[in-house]
Design a protein around this motif. Structure first.
Motif, PDB file in Angstrom:
ATOM      1  N   GLU A   1       2.072 -17.469 163.547  1.00 39.80           N
ATOM      2  CA  GLU A   1       1.087 -18.432 163.059  1.00 39.80           C
ATOM      3  C   GLU A   1       1.544 -19.058 161.747  1.00 39.80           C
ATOM      4  O   GLU A   1       1.349 -20.239 161.489  1.00 39.80           O
ATOM      5  N   LEU A   2       2.178 -18.232 160.906  1.00 37.83           N
ATOM      6  CA  LEU A   2       2.688 -18.749 159.644  1.00 37.83           C
ATOM      7  C   LEU A   2       3.749 -19.808 159.880  1.00 37.83           C
ATOM      8  O   LEU A   2       3.773 -20.851 159.240  1.00 37.83           O
ATOM      9  N   VAL A   3       4.653 -19.523 160.808  1.00 37.15           N
ATOM     10  CA  VAL A   3       5.690 -20.499 161.143  1.00 37.15           C
ATOM     11  C   VAL A   3       5.050 -21.778 161.663  1.00 37.15           C
ATOM     12  O   VAL A   3       5.454 -22.890 161.320  1.00 37.15           O
ATOM     13  N   LEU A   4       3.990 -21.645 162.513  1.00 39.70           N
ATOM     14  CA  LEU A   4       3.338 -22.814 163.074  1.00 39.70           C
ATOM     15  C   LEU A   4       2.690 -23.650 161.981  1.00 39.70           C
ATOM     16  O   LEU A   4       2.782 -24.880 161.957  1.00 39.70           O
ATOM     17  N   ASN A   5       1.989 -22.984 161.017  1.00 38.67           N
ATOM     18  CA  ASN A   5       1.378 -23.731 159.915  1.00 38.67           C
ATOM     19  C   ASN A   5       2.433 -24.469 159.108  1.00 38.67           C
ATOM     20  O   ASN A   5       2.239 -25.609 158.680  1.00 38.67           O
TER      21      ASN A   5
ATOM     22  N   GLN B   1       1.714 -17.040 152.370  1.00 42.74           N
ATOM     23  CA  GLN B   1       1.324 -18.383 152.778  1.00 42.74           C
ATOM     24  C   GLN B   1       0.650 -19.128 151.625  1.00 42.74           C
ATOM     25  O   GLN B   1       0.884 -20.322 151.416  1.00 42.74           O
ATOM     26  N   GLU B   2      -0.165 -18.364 150.870  1.00 44.71           N
ATOM     27  CA  GLU B   2      -0.823 -19.001 149.737  1.00 44.71           C
ATOM     28  C   GLU B   2       0.203 -19.419 148.681  1.00 44.71           C
ATOM     29  O   GLU B   2       0.104 -20.504 148.098  1.00 44.71           O
ATOM     30  N   ARG B   3       1.198 -18.540 148.442  1.00 49.05           N
ATOM     31  CA  ARG B   3       2.260 -18.922 147.512  1.00 49.05           C
ATOM     32  C   ARG B   3       3.001 -20.152 148.014  1.00 49.05           C
ATOM     33  O   ARG B   3       3.364 -21.044 147.240  1.00 49.05           O
TER      34      ARG B   3
ATOM     35  N   ALA C   1      12.071 -28.783 148.794  1.00 52.54           N
ATOM     36  CA  ALA C   1      11.106 -27.788 148.334  1.00 52.54           C
ATOM     37  C   ALA C   1      10.342 -27.194 149.509  1.00 52.54           C
ATOM     38  O   ALA C   1      10.036 -25.995 149.527  1.00 52.54           O
ATOM     39  N   LEU C   2      10.001 -28.023 150.492  1.00 52.16           N
ATOM     40  CA  LEU C   2       9.304 -27.529 151.681  1.00 52.16           C
ATOM     41  C   LEU C   2      10.176 -26.522 152.426  1.00 52.16           C
ATOM     42  O   LEU C   2       9.702 -25.461 152.859  1.00 52.16           O
ATOM     43  N   TYR C   3      11.431 -26.838 152.579  1.00 51.90           N
ATOM     44  CA  TYR C   3      12.391 -25.963 153.255  1.00 51.90           C
ATOM     45  C   TYR C   3      12.495 -24.615 152.542  1.00 51.90           C
ATOM     46  O   TYR C   3      12.397 -23.544 153.151  1.00 51.90           O
ATOM     47  N   LEU C   4      12.640 -24.641 151.212  1.00 52.27           N
ATOM     48  CA  LEU C   4      12.742 -23.405 150.450  1.00 52.27           C
ATOM     49  C   LEU C   4      11.443 -22.610 150.502  1.00 52.27           C
ATOM     50  O   LEU C   4      11.449 -21.374 150.535  1.00 52.27           O
ATOM     51  N   SER C   5      10.317 -23.290 150.517  1.00 56.67           N
ATOM     52  CA  SER C   5       9.034 -22.601 150.588  1.00 56.67           C
ATOM     53  C   SER C   5       8.888 -21.850 151.893  1.00 56.67           C
ATOM     54  O   SER C   5       8.350 -20.736 151.934  1.00 56.67           O
ATOM     55  N   LEU C   6       9.363 -22.444 152.969  1.00 58.41           N
ATOM     56  CA  LEU C   6       9.321 -21.772 154.276  1.00 58.41           C
ATOM     57  C   LEU C   6      10.129 -20.480 154.233  1.00 58.41           C
ATOM     58  O   LEU C   6       9.678 -19.430 154.699  1.00 58.41           O
ATOM     59  N   LEU C   7      11.300 -20.535 153.652  1.00 60.23           N
ATOM     60  CA  LEU C   7      12.132 -19.345 153.555  1.00 60.23           C
ATOM     61  C   LEU C   7      11.511 -18.300 152.635  1.00 60.23           C
ATOM     62  O   LEU C   7      11.564 -17.100 152.907  1.00 60.23           O
ATOM     63  N   ASN C   8      10.907 -18.747 151.538  1.00 60.46           N
ATOM     64  CA  ASN C   8      10.277 -17.815 150.610  1.00 60.46           C
ATOM     65  C   ASN C   8       9.116 -17.074 151.249  1.00 60.46           C
ATOM     66  O   ASN C   8       8.807 -15.939 150.887  1.00 60.46           O
ATOM     67  N   ALA C   9       8.444 -17.724 152.199  1.00 54.71           N
ATOM     68  CA  ALA C   9       7.280 -17.121 152.838  1.00 54.71           C
ATOM     69  C   ALA C   9       7.649 -16.238 154.018  1.00 54.71           C
ATOM     70  O   ALA C   9       6.797 -15.526 154.544  1.00 54.71           O
ATOM     71  N   ALA C  10       8.901 -16.251 154.452  1.00 55.80           N
ATOM     72  CA  ALA C  10       9.306 -15.491 155.635  1.00 55.80           C
ATOM     73  C   ALA C  10       9.246 -13.992 155.351  1.00 55.80           C
ATOM     74  O   ALA C  10       9.620 -13.528 154.277  1.00 55.80           O
ATOM     75  N   ALA C  11       8.769 -13.222 156.327  1.00 57.32           N
ATOM     76  CA  ALA C  11       8.703 -11.765 156.190  1.00 57.32           C
ATOM     77  C   ALA C  11      10.081 -11.132 156.336  1.00 57.32           C
ATOM     78  O   ALA C  11      10.338 -10.071 155.767  1.00 57.32           O
ATOM     79  N   ASP C  12      10.975 -11.746 157.112  1.00 49.52           N
ATOM     80  CA  ASP C  12      12.332 -11.230 157.272  1.00 49.52           C
ATOM     81  C   ASP C  12      13.181 -11.582 156.051  1.00 49.52           C
ATOM     82  O   ASP C  12      12.951 -12.606 155.390  1.00 49.52           O
ATOM     83  N   ALA C  13      14.163 -10.716 155.753  1.00 49.35           N
ATOM     84  CA  ALA C  13      15.101 -10.992 154.660  1.00 49.35           C
ATOM     85  C   ALA C  13      16.091 -12.062 155.117  1.00 49.35           C
ATOM     86  O   ALA C  13      16.712 -11.929 156.165  1.00 49.35           O
ATOM     87  N   ILE C  14      16.219 -13.140 154.325  1.00 47.47           N
ATOM     88  CA  ILE C  14      17.079 -14.264 154.711  1.00 47.47           C
ATOM     89  C   ILE C  14      18.060 -14.569 153.576  1.00 47.47           C
ATOM     90  O   ILE C  14      17.677 -14.600 152.402  1.00 47.47           O
ATOM     91  N   ALA C  15      19.315 -14.761 153.955  1.00 49.72           N
ATOM     92  CA  ALA C  15      20.348 -15.176 152.998  1.00 49.72           C
ATOM     93  C   ALA C  15      21.066 -16.393 153.564  1.00 49.72           C
ATOM     94  O   ALA C  15      21.309 -16.478 154.767  1.00 49.72           O
ATOM     95  N   ILE C  16      21.385 -17.352 152.689  1.00 51.78           N
ATOM     96  CA  ILE C  16      22.100 -18.564 153.093  1.00 51.78           C
ATOM     97  C   ILE C  16      23.385 -18.643 152.277  1.00 51.78           C
ATOM     98  O   ILE C  16      23.366 -18.509 151.050  1.00 51.78           O
ATOM     99  N   THR C  17      24.506 -18.825 152.992  1.00 55.51           N
ATOM    100  CA  THR C  17      25.797 -18.921 152.305  1.00 55.51           C
ATOM    101  C   THR C  17      26.459 -20.253 152.640  1.00 55.51           C
ATOM    102  O   THR C  17      26.104 -20.918 153.618  1.00 55.51           O
ATOM    103  N   SER C  18      27.435 -20.612 151.846  1.00 54.55           N
ATOM    104  CA  SER C  18      28.254 -21.790 152.111  1.00 54.55           C
ATOM    105  C   SER C  18      29.266 -21.455 153.198  1.00 54.55           C
ATOM    106  O   SER C  18      29.347 -20.315 153.664  1.00 54.55           O
TER     107      SER C  18
END
Length: 680
Positions: free
Chosen positions: A9-13, A169-171, A184-201
């Motif tokens: 549901e969070l992903v859908l919102n 979600q509130e954050r 900023a929207l993209y980063l907010s989605l990642l910040n709200a994810a329950a799974d640990a996510i890392a992005i590399t070059s």
């Protein structure tokens, strides 16, 4: 592994916010890639309920032809809107809609689907369609009854997780309101994810880690920025590795790879790793997204299921084992009775044949006990090089003692290649297969066990995501009723069983599949051409050599040293004391840990060896060992027990002046162990 419903549901919102703000094509592509990595199906409907777009997962469920059709035609095969249609709820003015129902996949399989719909709006705020998440909940439906026992704890965790996600979600909402840029929207989605996510070059340098990554592993972004990920055991930290290179060149995502990764504090976590390449605005590879899901709790539950299934299988064999023990006791009783009768009639007091029989029966009972303790021990991993011919023969002999109505035939290839496995877990797999075969042959039958060295090419191993090379093949074939071809695809599913109620949990073959899979092997089920079920196990070989156990000297080794003997069992204490005195030793005996400490204090410096029972009341063997070695760190100790190695015993054996002997033991073995310690 699909995300939880709250996560979905969070992903859908989040997707809704993306649609409302019309993000750039680069952001849409990135969001789609992220949804694909999370393995969620999604399609978009216009105001007439026509499918105007879908992702890869939805295409797998409903097929290519769904595009352009009405959703109720593509999903349900009907000519009108479904009852409780989630899209209709949205068009009626509700903020979102949801419903559960069964659906038929394009391949014909019936599955259960959870639909979640939310509106798609244009720049003026008018609804132009809906986005629908299509979540496969078949597994949850089938396991619902079995998992009800854990419901209370699960509900608590769901509430906590939901609260965490709502806070996240509130954050995210606050961050979104503060920022108008798609980045900023993209980063907010990642910040709200329950799974640990890392992005590399593309060269492996960290560009971003989300808060869940920091909570799970302990490293904040400030410490990792422009550095390699701190996982020396994983390919993520080596941009020159083959896996990293293939990902960047071919772009093939990695989904749900079960592995381990360390935390900052040094703990090793079980995780599910999913990896996808992302591209820049020109469509060129720009870097990699790593998603880690913590499997600690699920692994703990899996371990509990392993233990439950192991004791279920041992319980199945209990009657046969008891019968075999009674036969051994009858042999001992009969030999002793005949010797007593000879004494009463004035015959010879010494009968070598009957005494040898008694010792033989005791040895057989001890061997049987050791095999049972090996199977019933805890699940501490003990991976080492093993000869499968030896392991298979030993396990088959144990099972054969419990089912004498089944004839077991071994066809084992000589010079079989060694494999590196946890012998206890492989014995559990074989026991599961033997018990299954016995259920298929209630009136008795034949069991054929074969081993073979084989060379598997990539065409065979690619189907199972394994490497080509040399494997050891084991087959277990019975002459029972065989396996219904219609259930072959389900036979390794947890809780699937064809047995009646109270006759099994359906965990045996699922456990076997998991164990073989964790060993990098392959397990297959089928029917033999001549009838009956056949299970095939393939395990990758070990390139080293299998160690061989040192033999026992078949003679009584004597000595004159002083030994402190400690055992709370009066019979064992008296008998062992007499055995050692016959060998020439001076014996100090103590029936408790407290008295042993007192005797050691009185004779300190005059005791050459302590023989110590590990299981005693009040002061146990482990505590007594710690106190004695605190007095004299060079003390030589022979530990003994009727159980297999305990954790305390293993800790005690870490030094060269320690050894272990398991009850029951012969005088030859005891004398050998004593001399090995004293002469070291």
């Amino acid at each position: 592994m699909a995300p939880s419903k709250s996560s979905q549901e969070l992903v859908l919102n989040t997707l809704l916010f993306a649609e409302e703000t019309r993000p750039s094509s680069r952001l849409s592509a990135t969001l789609t890639e992220l949804i694909d990595v999370m393995d969620i199906a999604m399609w978009e409907l216009d105001c007439e309920y026509r499918v105007i777009g879908f992702n890869r997962k939805a295409k797998e469920i409903y097929g290519e032809s769904a595009l352009g059709k009405f959703c109720y035609q593509a999903a349900a095969g009907i000519d009108g809107i479904c009852e409780d249609c989630p899209a209709q709820q949205v068009f009626a003015g509700q903020p979102n809609g949801r419903s559960e129902r069964s659906r038929r996949r394009v391949d014909g399989e019936i599955i259960y689907i959870d639909h979640i719909a939310t509106p798609v709006k244009d720049a003026n705020g008018d609804i132009t369609g809906v986005l629908v998440l299509i979540i496969d909940i078949t597994r949850h439906k089938l396991q619902e009854q079995e998992l009800i026992f854990h419901r209370n704890d699960f509900e608590r965790k769901v509430i906590e997780r939901t609260r965490e996600l709502e806070e996240s979600q509130e954050r995210y909402r606050q961050l979104y309101e503060e920022s108008k840029k798609s980045e900023a929207l993209y980063l907010s989605l990642l910040n709200a994810a329950a799974d640990a996510i890392a992005i590399t070059s593309f060269d492996g340098l960290v560009r971003y880690v989300n808060p869940s990554f920091t909570r799970l592993f302990g490293w904040p972004l400030e410490e990792l920025a422009e550095r390699l990920l701190p996982f020396s055991m994983g390919f993520e930290s080596d941009p020159n590795s083959r896996e990293f290179g293939l990902l960047m060149v071919e772009g093939q995502p990695i989904l749900h790879l079960l592995t381990k990764r360390p935390t900052r504090e040094g703990a090793l976590l079980d995780v599910s790793l999913s990896v996808a390449r992302y591209e820049d605005h020109l469509g060129k590879p720009a870097g990699v997204i790593f998603s880690y899901r913590d499997l600690t709790e699920s692994k703990a539950l899996e371990l509990q299921l392993y233990r439950a299934q192991k004791f279920e299988a041992l319980g199945t064999m209990a009657g046969g084992i008891a019968h075999d023990f009674n036969n051994l006791l009858m042999g001992i009783q009969g030999s002793a009775s005949l010797m007593l009768m000879d004494l009463q009639k004035g015959g010879p007091a010494f009968n070598p044949e009957k005494l040898n029989n008694i010792e033989k029966y005791v040895k057989q009972g001890g061997d049987l006990t050791r095999q049972l303790l090996t199977l019933a021990k805890g699940n501490r991993s003990e991976v080492k090089a093993v000869d499968l011919n030896v392991l298979l023969t030993r396990c088959a002999a144990l099972f054969g003692q419990s089912r004498r109505d089944i004839v077991i035939e071994n066809r084992l290839q000589k010079a079989i290649w060694p494999v590196e496995v946890d012998a206890g877990q492989i014995e559990q797999v074989l026991l599961n297969l033997f018990v299954n075969a016995a259920h298929a042959m209630p009136g008795g039958g034949e069991l054929l066990l074969c081993t073979e060295n084989v060379l598997l090419d990539r065409q065979v191993t690619a189907l199972h995501k394994r490497s080509a090379g040399r494997y050891v093949k084991m087959t277990v074939t019975d002459n029972g009723c065989g396996i219904d071809p219609h259930i072959l695809e389900q036979i390794f599913d947890p809780f699937f069983t064809t047995k009646g109620q109270d006759q099994g949990t359906g965990l045996g073959l699922a456990t076997a599949y998991s164990i073989i899979n964790n060993h990098g092997g392959i397990i297959q089920a089928g029917n033999a051409p001549e009838g009956g079920a056949r299970f095939t196990l393939l395990l990758p070989i070990f390139e080293g050599r299998v160690g061989r156990e040192r033999g026992v000297v078949e003679e009584f080794l004597q000595g004159t040293e002083t030994i402190l003997l400690v055992d709370d069992d009066a019979m064992i204490l008296h008998l062992t004391r007499e055995m050692l005195q016959r060998l020439g030793y001076t014996i100090l005996s103590a029936p408790s840990g407290e008295e042993a400490l007192h005797l050691y204090g009185e004779h300190q410096g005059g005791i050459d060896l302590v023989i110590l029972d590990m299981i005693m009341p009040r002061m146990g063997g482990a505590e007594l060992l710690r106190r004695l070695t605190a007095i004299d760190g060079s003390l030589k100790v022979l530990l003994c027990s009727g159980y297999n190695f305990s954790d305390d015993a293993v800790e005690g054996l870490d030094q060269v002046r320690r050894d272990f002997i398991q009850k029951p033991f012969t005088l030859q073995l005891l004398s050998t162990k004593i001399r090995q310690l004293l002469d070291a």
